[in-house]
Each structure stands twice: as C-alpha cells, then as structure tokens.
Design an enzyme around this catalytic site. Structure first.
Site, PDB file in Angstrom:
ATOM      1  N   LYS A 199     -75.356 -91.158 -22.316  1.00 14.23           N
ATOM      2  CA  LYS A 199     -74.513 -90.006 -22.631  1.00 14.23           C
ATOM      3  C   LYS A 199     -74.456 -89.769 -24.150  1.00 14.23           C
ATOM      4  O   LYS A 199     -74.845 -90.623 -24.929  1.00 14.23           O
ATOM      5  CB  LYS A 199     -73.094 -90.223 -22.070  1.00 14.23           C
ATOM      6  CG  LYS A 199     -73.060 -90.467 -20.561  1.00 14.23           C
ATOM      7  CD  LYS A 199     -73.427 -89.243 -19.744  1.00 14.23           C
ATOM      8  CE  LYS A 199     -73.762 -89.527 -18.302  1.00 14.23           C
ATOM      9  NZ  LYS A 199     -72.650 -89.869 -17.434  1.00 14.23           N
TER      10      LYS A 199
HETATM   11  C1  LIG Z   1     -72.251 -90.180 -15.901  1.00 15.72           C
HETATM   12  C2  LIG Z   1     -71.284 -89.320 -15.216  1.00 15.72           C
HETATM   13  C3  LIG Z   1     -70.089 -89.807 -14.648  1.00 15.72           C
HETATM   14  C4  LIG Z   1     -69.811 -91.266 -14.395  1.00 15.72           C
HETATM   15  O1  LIG Z   1     -69.808 -92.065 -15.466  1.00 15.72           O
HETATM   16  P1  LIG Z   1     -70.320 -93.578 -15.396  1.00 15.72           P
HETATM   17  O2  LIG Z   1     -69.991 -94.087 -16.758  1.00 15.72           O
HETATM   18  O3  LIG Z   1     -71.776 -93.552 -15.089  1.00 15.72           O
HETATM   19  O4  LIG Z   1     -69.544 -94.270 -14.331  1.00 15.72           O
HETATM   20  C5  LIG Z   1     -69.175 -88.908 -14.155  1.00 15.72           C
HETATM   21  N1  LIG Z   1     -69.420 -87.594 -14.171  1.00 15.72           N
HETATM   22  C6  LIG Z   1     -70.563 -87.085 -14.664  1.00 15.72           C
HETATM   23  C7  LIG Z   1     -70.751 -85.611 -14.668  1.00 15.72           C
HETATM   24  C8  LIG Z   1     -71.535 -87.931 -15.188  1.00 15.72           C
HETATM   25  O5  LIG Z   1     -72.697 -87.442 -15.617  1.00 15.72           O
END
Ligand SMILES: *Cc1c(COP(=O)(O)O)cnc(C)c1O
Length: 439
Positions: free
Chosen positions: A197
C-alpha cells in the site's frame, strides 16, 4: 509514424528503469527503528504503537487512532465500534477488495452491494439510496485505487436515513476530498498499512474516529490489555477479555516503521503525484484512454496513486480489446501495464449469495432476512468494469524522460490501433478476486 513494437518496430521505452517502480522505500531510519524494537524486546508492547496512533490521528485532524495487526482487523474493529450486529445491513461497493465488507458478515450483518461510478470507480452515491431498507445501518465506502469517493452526497444520504459511514482508506492514504483528509469525514475509518500500500509499514492497520464510544468499543472487541483505557462504565463491565475473541494488537516493529513513514510519506506522495499527473497530462486528448484522477481545481487529490488505473474506451479504438491494447503497450517496453485493473465484482461471489458459512441452515448473507433465498443483484457497471480499465505504471519518482517514453508508448498504440484489430482475440479477465491481473 513509427511501426508498433509488437509487430517488429522500435520500442518507445528505452531508458533504464533503475528504482522507478521500487516500493516500498525503506530508509536507514526505518532499519534503525526496527532493530531498536528488537533489541529492547518491545515487539508485543504498545508504547510505540500509541505514539504512532497519536501522530497518525493528528495528521488527519482526528481525535482517536487505534493500531491493528492489519487493515482487515481495523475494519472489523470499526464495524463493531459503530455498533453493527446481527441482522444489520451494510451497503458496500461491489468493486473492491473483500476486506472492505467481509468482516461485517462475521458480525452477523448482511452485505448489500451498490454499483460503482464508471469515472471514479468508487461507490456511486446515486445507487446507494436504492439499496436502503429498514435494516440498513451503515455505508462503507472505499477511496478506490487512490481516488476519493464522492463523500458529500454520501454523507447527505447517511444523515437523511441516520446511517453510519465507514471509510476504507486502504488505497488512498493522505488524499484530500474537497480539501479534507479522507478518513476524517465518516464516523470511523480503517486503513491497511501493508507493504504494497502507499503508506507502507508491513502487516499493520489503523482505525480512526472522532467518537470516543466507537474508539472504546473497538478496544473492547479486539484487545484486552488496553481495557484499562476504556472509560465507559457499561463497557468496563466486560473488561479483561476481548469481546470479539480476536487479538488485534499491532506489532511494534510496524509501529516503529510507521513513525518513520509519517516523516517521509508527504514528500513521497507529492513526488508520486507530480510524476503521475505529468504522465496523464501528456496523454490528454489521446483517443481510447482517460485518466482516473479528480478533476483539476476541485481541491480533491489522489492519495499515493495505489494500484493506479486508466479508463479504457474501446468504442474510440474500433472496439479493440483492452487485453490486446495492453499487450501492444507492454511490447513498447512500458512496465506495469495490464488489462482489468479492478477487483472482480464481489456481489457475484458465492460467499455473498449461496454459501452457508456459519451453519444458519440457509445462506449466511441472508440469514436474518424474512424471505430467502434472495436473487443475486445485478450491478452493470461493476460487472463490466474489467474490460474498461487497465493498470498503468506506478511511477514512484518524477523522472521526465522515462515517464515521457511511457506516455509515448500509450500514444503510439492508440494512434495505430487499426494495426491491432486483426490479431485481437478479445478479453478473458474473469476469476480474479484480488488485484491479480496486475503485474
Ligand atoms: C488491502 C486492503 C484491505 C485490507 O488490509 P490488510 O492490511 O491486507 O488486511 C482492506 N480494504 C482494501 C480496499 C484493501 O485494498
């Protein structure tokens, strides 16, 4: 006009990539901070996490931050925090990663999907109202692929029907919606901070809220050692054991990385924004492709351009498939280009339609409805979006020459699309629930 590289012409991209796409950027200060956590044996503590929560919340101008072991958990905490439970309905966009809504299903909620808007790729406010029933309690929005969702009409609908709004900010850390930080607008927000991210700390997440009650309920749900921080006497009665049976504490190595990330992220985000906007400015007016970004002058910005996409208009290119288009652009030497840049529409997955996950004796997602089974929803934009989107290169640095070459690759293919029509085998993009079409 030069011949397309896919049919033997010279490539548009020739400059060496170096670290143009390398992510995340881990600096010496992060390395040092992690080693310090290890040496002091503080991996499972919460002093560093609390400092991170304070600073992350301050950055958003929000009162409370609560660190989690991942973004999925932060959303689980937020859903419980706002008071969701058995039989409540939550409206969610269909095109998103499953964690946006699935944690609410495990609380006994029904997930009702709304369609997305074809330009923003975020939940379409106009489609939300149609989905509201007497059971609806909340709307979860995603600022999808870096783009802020259209919050003003969404908040107006929420006010009208007395619904709570959760923001999933896993794709757009630091983005502005009409000058306001995303994640500070709804009743609570969940953020993934995982490695891929934009705000990257490793496996971690954070929840933000201005509501003390939401904050304290989230603590009750996934923590136990922090129950001493809960003031509400009613909640205190159940202190000592996490109500959700979940232990969601953030790893302090991630918290330490997060504190360092906070120092450099604004500059990183600004550089990415400059690079990506430069790329799209060069492609302004090219047929068949459109930028996925806010309109200029709206004081709305992309937050880190996570998994950036372009919008594809096959009608302007003689019906050429996005798959063939991307093949040709990739052959020009452009990186990170792939057809179908969105998540597959969740409303079509059996999990939300037919599966009995928790032994209700009927499909779990309609377990509390008076009449079942319920027909699968039809959401035409979400269902057709893969053939109208494509992953674009995610430039992490503003380097004009190589960005220009990438733009040239797209331009060259768009201008010579006729050469590609004969060999076009169409699209085959089904079956991906993550962002797995991406390279
Ligand atoms: C990555 C993601 C999550 C979840 O986060 P994690 O850290 O992988 O548990 C939730 N919502 C969206 C839109 C995501 O892309």
């Amino acid at each position: 006009m030069s011949k397309l590289a896919i049919s033997g012409g010279t490539k548009a991209v020739t400059t060496e990539l170096k670290d143009l796409f390398k992510w995340p950027v881990v600096n010496k200060a992060m390395e040092k901070a992690v080693v310090q956590v290890l040496r002091e044996g503080k991996m499972s503590g919460d002093d560093i996490t609390k400092e991170f929560e304070r600073k992350f919340a301050d950055w958003h101008g929000v009162k409370y931050g609560l660190g989690f072991n991942n973004g999925t958990a932060s959303l689980h905490g937020a859903f419980f925090g706002i008071g969701l439970g058995c039989g409540d309905e939550v409206i969610a966009p269909s095109s998103t990663y499953w964690a946006t809504c699935l944690p609410a299903l495990s609380l006994g909620c029904r997930i009702v999907f709304a369609d997305i808007h074809p330009d923003t790729l975020c939940i379409d406010p106009k489609d939300i109202e149609k989905r509201i029933t007497q059971r609806t309690k909340a709307i979860v929005v995603v600022h999808y692929l870096g783009m802020p969702a259209d919050m003003d009409p969404i908040m107006a609908i929420a006010k009208k029907y007395k619904l709570k709004v959760i923001e999933d900010v896993s794709h757009a850390h630091g983005a502005l919606y009409k000058g306001r930080m995303v994640g500070s607008i709804g009743d609570a927000a969940g953020f993934s901070l995982m490695t891929c991210k934009s705000f990257a700390t490793g496996e971690a997440g954070i929840m933000l809220t201005n509501d003390r009650k939401v904050y304290e309920r989230a603590i009750m749900f996934g923590f136990y050692e922090r129950h001493k921080d809960v003031q509400d006497p009613e909640l205190q009665q159940g202190a000592g054991i996490p109500w959700g049976g979940c232990k969601y504490r953030m790893h302090q190595m991630s918290a330490a990385v997060g504190l360092e990330q906070l120092k450099k992220y604004p500059q990183e985000m600004a550089e990415i924004d400059k690079a990506m906007n430069y790329f799209w400015d060069l492609l302004e007016g090219v047929p068949g492709i459109r930028a996925h970004r806010p309109s200029k002058g709206s004081n709305t910005t992309m937050g880190g351009w996570f998994a950036a996409n372009g919008l594809y208009v096959p009608e302007e290119l003689g019906g050429l498939s996005v798959t063939r288009f991307c093949e040709a652009v990739s052959a020009e030497g452009a990186r990170g280009v792939a057809p179908g840049g969105c998540n597959n529409p969740l409303h079509l997955h059996p999990l939300f339609n037919t599966l009995d996950i928790y032994k209700h004796g009927k499909p779990t997602n309609s377990a509390y409805l008076p009449k079942t089974p319920v027909p699968t929803q039809s959401l035409p934009v979400a269902e057709g979006i893969q053939v109208r989107t494509f992953a674009i290169p995610g430039f992490k640095h503003f380097r004009k020459k190589i960005i220009k070459e990438h733009a040239e690759a797209f331009k060259k293919v768009a201008e010579n699309y006729k050469e590609l029509l004969a060999g076009d085998k169409g699209n085959n993009l089904s079956g991906k629930w993550g962002l797995a079409n991406r390279k």
